[in-house]
Design an enzyme around this catalytic site. Structure first.
Site, PDB file in Angstrom:
ATOM      1  N   ARG A   1       0.819  -1.218   0.000  1.00 22.16           N
ATOM      2  CA  ARG A   1       0.000   0.000   0.000  1.00 22.16           C
ATOM      3  C   ARG A   1       0.854   1.271   0.000  1.00 22.16           C
ATOM      4  O   ARG A   1       0.445   2.305   0.500  1.00 22.16           O
ATOM      5  CB  ARG A   1      -0.951   0.027   1.202  1.00 22.16           C
ATOM      6  CG  ARG A   1      -1.893  -1.159   1.278  1.00 22.16           C
ATOM      7  CD  ARG A   1      -2.846  -1.215   0.087  1.00 22.16           C
ATOM      8  NE  ARG A   1      -3.761  -2.339   0.247  1.00 22.16           N
ATOM      9  CZ  ARG A   1      -3.511  -3.586  -0.172  1.00 22.16           C
ATOM     10  NH1 ARG A   1      -2.368  -3.870  -0.807  1.00 22.16           N
ATOM     11  NH2 ARG A   1      -4.379  -4.554   0.012  1.00 22.16           N
TER      12      ARG A   1
ATOM     13  N   SER B   1     -11.447  -0.980   3.009  1.00 22.84           N
ATOM     14  CA  SER B   1     -10.571  -1.297   4.142  1.00 22.84           C
ATOM     15  C   SER B   1      -9.979  -0.009   4.701  1.00 22.84           C
ATOM     16  O   SER B   1      -9.259   0.700   4.006  1.00 22.84           O
ATOM     17  CB  SER B   1      -9.453  -2.236   3.700  1.00 22.84           C
ATOM     18  OG  SER B   1      -9.993  -3.454   3.239  1.00 22.84           O
TER      19      SER B   1
ATOM     20  N   GLU C   1      -5.173   3.010   6.246  1.00 21.57           N
ATOM     21  CA  GLU C   1      -4.836   2.967   4.818  1.00 21.57           C
ATOM     22  C   GLU C   1      -5.409   4.199   4.130  1.00 21.57           C
ATOM     23  O   GLU C   1      -4.884   4.672   3.135  1.00 21.57           O
ATOM     24  CB  GLU C   1      -5.409   1.694   4.193  1.00 21.57           C
ATOM     25  CG  GLU C   1      -5.164   1.538   2.715  1.00 21.57           C
ATOM     26  CD  GLU C   1      -5.716   0.248   2.166  1.00 21.57           C
ATOM     27  OE1 GLU C   1      -5.989   0.194   0.954  1.00 21.57           O
ATOM     28  OE2 GLU C   1      -5.888  -0.722   2.941  1.00 21.57           O
TER      29      GLU C   1
END
Length: 341
Positions: A167, A241, A337
């Site tokens: 990520r 998420s 995230e």
């Protein structure tokens, strides 16, 4: 091109949170983007490069300029004569990511199936290194074309230049707000090589009586899994998420596994294990809970949701409560995230 002052971003973030920006510019081509860049001055800053808004949490009005790519069009496909089975696909940064996945599957181009239904745009795939079900964008990105904000010059970066990690990319770190992605080229394949070992993919296929899936069957299965556990942002605002799955050293994982039999994990390498953040959040009792107008999805604890009328600050407050509980119980700090603005 659109250039609007005092613009409401409600429709440009999947959390469905109100927040204005001082100026909103949507460009349809590299030429339009360059024409805007040369006019930017101190009164237009700070800048925010916004794609589909599926990885953003607004906590206040943005006091600068939002730049939004609308570079779309049909992807360009190239089959190099000197590379057997390789197919290059070039797509505009404003294209919806899942539209690209659908295009590839429908046209016999493979390698994106496990990334089906991830929200956002092609440009975001290169910035965020999106991933799901054992696949990451970094595995298929060949090169990224962008415009340098300070000069207006067109630049091109190959995969290794971007320093991709879980990520992460240089676009999120030292290149942040320095470049605007315009096109991404992916190295894909004419040969279908399904990846079925992550999560419950194989189990879901077997439930459908499928042992050896076609590309469409694999894509449909991934979509079905995601839709079953992730809320539709049109109904309940969310950014998918919210937390990254933490990677810990093997000794840390072994110690936790002794105290928590059955703790799920994914081996990163011989020294590190990845632990699902959603599992830890669930074990802390947060799944399905609501605090004010913010909550945790009842089917996937990794997802924070806007129950209706929540502010960005309320989502952040919930995030901080969850992080504290996970630290107290597991000794692990789980990091968002989502980009919190």
């Amino acid at each position: 091109m659109r250039d609007i002052k005092d613009f409401q971003l409600l429709e440009y973030n999947t959390f469905g949170i109100k927040g204005k920006c001082k100026r909103f510019v949507e460009f349809d081509s590299i030429e339009e983007l360059k024409s805007v860049i040369v006019t930017l001055n101190d009164t237009d800053r700070p800048l925010m490069i916004l794609g589909g808004g599926s990885n953003v949490l607004l906590t206040k009005d943005f006091p600068g300029t939002v730049l939004h790519s609308n570079i779309v069009g049909k992807p360009v496909v190239e089959e190099p004569a000197d590379e057997t089975d390789t197919i290059f696909v070039k797509a505009g940064s404003g294209m919806i990511w899942d539209d690209l996945v659908a295009f590839c599957v429908e046209n016999g181009i493979y390698g994106t199936e496990n990334l089906s239904l991830i929200p956002g745009t092609v440009g975001a795939s290169a910035v965020q290194n999106i991933g799901a079900y054992g696949a990451e964008a970094k595995d298929i990105i060949y090169k990224v074309e962008a415009v340098e904000i300070s000069t207006g010059n067109t630049v091109c970066f190959h995969n290794a230049d971007c320093q991709y990690a879980y990520r992460q990319s240089r676009f999120k770190k030292d290149w942040r707000d320095k470049y605007i992605v315009t096109y991404v080229t992916y190295r894909l394949s004419a040969v279908f090589r399904p990846h079925l070992e992550y999560g419950n993919i194989r189990q879901e296929l077997e439930c459908e009586g499928i042992v050896t899936p076609t590309p469409k069957q694999l894509r449909d299965t991934i979509i079905r899994i995601r839709e079953a556990k992730l809320p539709d942002p049109k109904i309940e605002g969310n950014a998918g998420s919210f937390f990254m799955n933490p990677v810990v050293d093997k000794a840390k994982y072994d110690a936790l596994a002794l105290k928590n039999p059955g703790m799920p994990h994914y081996t990163v390498d011989e020294y590190h294990e990845k632990i699902p953040a959603g599992w830890m959040i669930d074990r802390c009792g947060w799944k399905g809970k609501t605090v004010g107008r913010a909550g945790v999805h009842d089917k996937q604890a990794l997802v924070l949701v806007n129950r209706g009328g929540a502010t960005g600050k309320e989502i952040v407050e919930l995030c901080n409560l969850i992080r504290k509980d996970v630290i107290d119980k597991f000794g692990i700090d789980i990091n968002p995230e989502v980009n919190i603005i």
